[in-house]
Write an enzyme that holds these catalytic residues in place. Sequence first.
Site, mmCIF file in Angstrom:
data_model
loop_
_atom_site.group_PDB
_atom_site.id
_atom_site.type_symbol
_atom_site.label_atom_id
_atom_site.label_comp_id
_atom_site.label_asym_id
_atom_site.label_seq_id
_atom_site.Cartn_x
_atom_site.Cartn_y
_atom_site.Cartn_z
ATOM 1 N N THR A 340 0.853 -1.192 0.000
ATOM 2 C CA THR A 340 0.000 0.000 0.000
ATOM 3 C C THR A 340 0.884 1.236 0.000
ATOM 4 O O THR A 340 1.904 1.286 0.696
ATOM 5 C CB THR A 340 -0.948 0.012 1.221
ATOM 6 O OG1 THR A 340 -1.763 1.189 1.183
ATOM 7 C CG2 THR A 340 -0.190 -0.025 2.528
ATOM 8 N N HIS A 394 2.262 -11.597 14.268
ATOM 9 C CA HIS A 394 3.289 -12.135 15.151
ATOM 10 C C HIS A 394 3.006 -13.581 15.551
ATOM 11 O O HIS A 394 3.861 -14.238 16.154
ATOM 12 C CB HIS A 394 3.384 -11.252 16.405
ATOM 13 C CG HIS A 394 4.726 -11.290 17.073
ATOM 14 N ND1 HIS A 394 5.758 -12.100 16.639
ATOM 15 C CD2 HIS A 394 5.216 -10.628 18.159
ATOM 16 C CE1 HIS A 394 6.806 -11.927 17.419
ATOM 17 N NE2 HIS A 394 6.502 -11.038 18.353
#
Length: 423
Positions: A340, A394
Amino acid sequence: MIEIKVPELAESITEGTIAEWTVKTGDAIEKGETIAELETDKVNVEIKSDFSGVIQELLAEPGDNVVVGQVIAKLGEEGTSAATEAAPKAEAPKTEEAPKAEPAKEATPAAEEKRTGKSRTVASPAARKKARELGIDLDEVSFRDPMGRVRVEDVEAHNQAKNAPKAEAPSKPAAAPSKPAAATPVQDDARVERIKMSRRRQTIAKRLVEAQHTAAMLTTFNEVDMTAVMDVRNRRKDAFFKKNGVKLGFMSFFTKAVIGALKSFPLLNAEIQGDEILLKKFYDIGVAVSTEEGLVVPVVRDADKLSFAGIEKEIGDLGKKARDNSLGLKDLQGGTFTITNGGIFGSLYSTPILNTPQVGILGMHTIQRRPVVVDDNDTVEVRPMMYIALSYDHRIVDGKDAVQFLVRVKQLLEDPEDLLLEG
């Protein structure tokens, strides 16, 4: 009578919103002709008729939600029209001086009364919904439709007229200014406009919240000296355009750099499915595109197999389709990693949100000239610098891998020759 239904759209799409009708009651249409535009969670879809005939009835209003398989219109055989069937009803007001409300009740089918059990007033689905929300009896609403059908604007006009005295009341008593601000509902304030979210905006909101609730999302940052990339572009842009018919932009460099880094850190090109990790050994790169209706992420398929020119052409084509609102579902499905670019709007620093179920997204930002140390002799030069950000899940990507992934992207961009070899 032929029923026109909402067609099967895609495995993950079961409903949509009528954006607009491209036909009206009484129109003669041909097989394959578009009759309506349906707004879904991802794209707008044209609904086409499988038959030729004359539109007898439209069973939904623009803004109404409809589901796959729902009947939204009725089609008569050619040579008939809604105007023909409605002629006896339309003549009634001409032969007597009765108020408009009387013909409305005459025109109401008996089946409508049985179906609702409450009111014989003919009203569009959207008008009935609005009336329920506002607590309005449809029998009390005046209408302008010559066929006696109550529409949304009629309900809203009735509601405004009904509440007009209440709006003036607070200005008369002297004690009114002393009332707490909370005493006046926000929705009754003339300074506030209430706008319904589009289906796409609702989906964007839902998915962004889901991403934050389902993923253990973290973001790491780095900065890239864009000197080498900009030098290559300046030297090669004219020859590149002449040869390929497309401009050499930054996105092809970043796409190639991301693919090179993904090959070194494959967990960022994966997703979680239950208690398993799905490693993807292909590179379908999503490129976020801003449109008037919200952000969409079309996908560049097998980007690792494309040249710089191929990537630029594909991104250009997808961007144009996004702005023209002509993206297909296949353009948006899948994707293994997303890029992006907030820099085109002037963003200097941001934390992109994951495009789930992907586990990584790279954020580009505006290029800003800043003083930096460029060698071991502490020489300071003004260089075109860009902050880059990697948000990652994560749960399967460790901080060490995320940081090294971003460092690898930086290295490939600062050494375009290495980038070309990786490509």
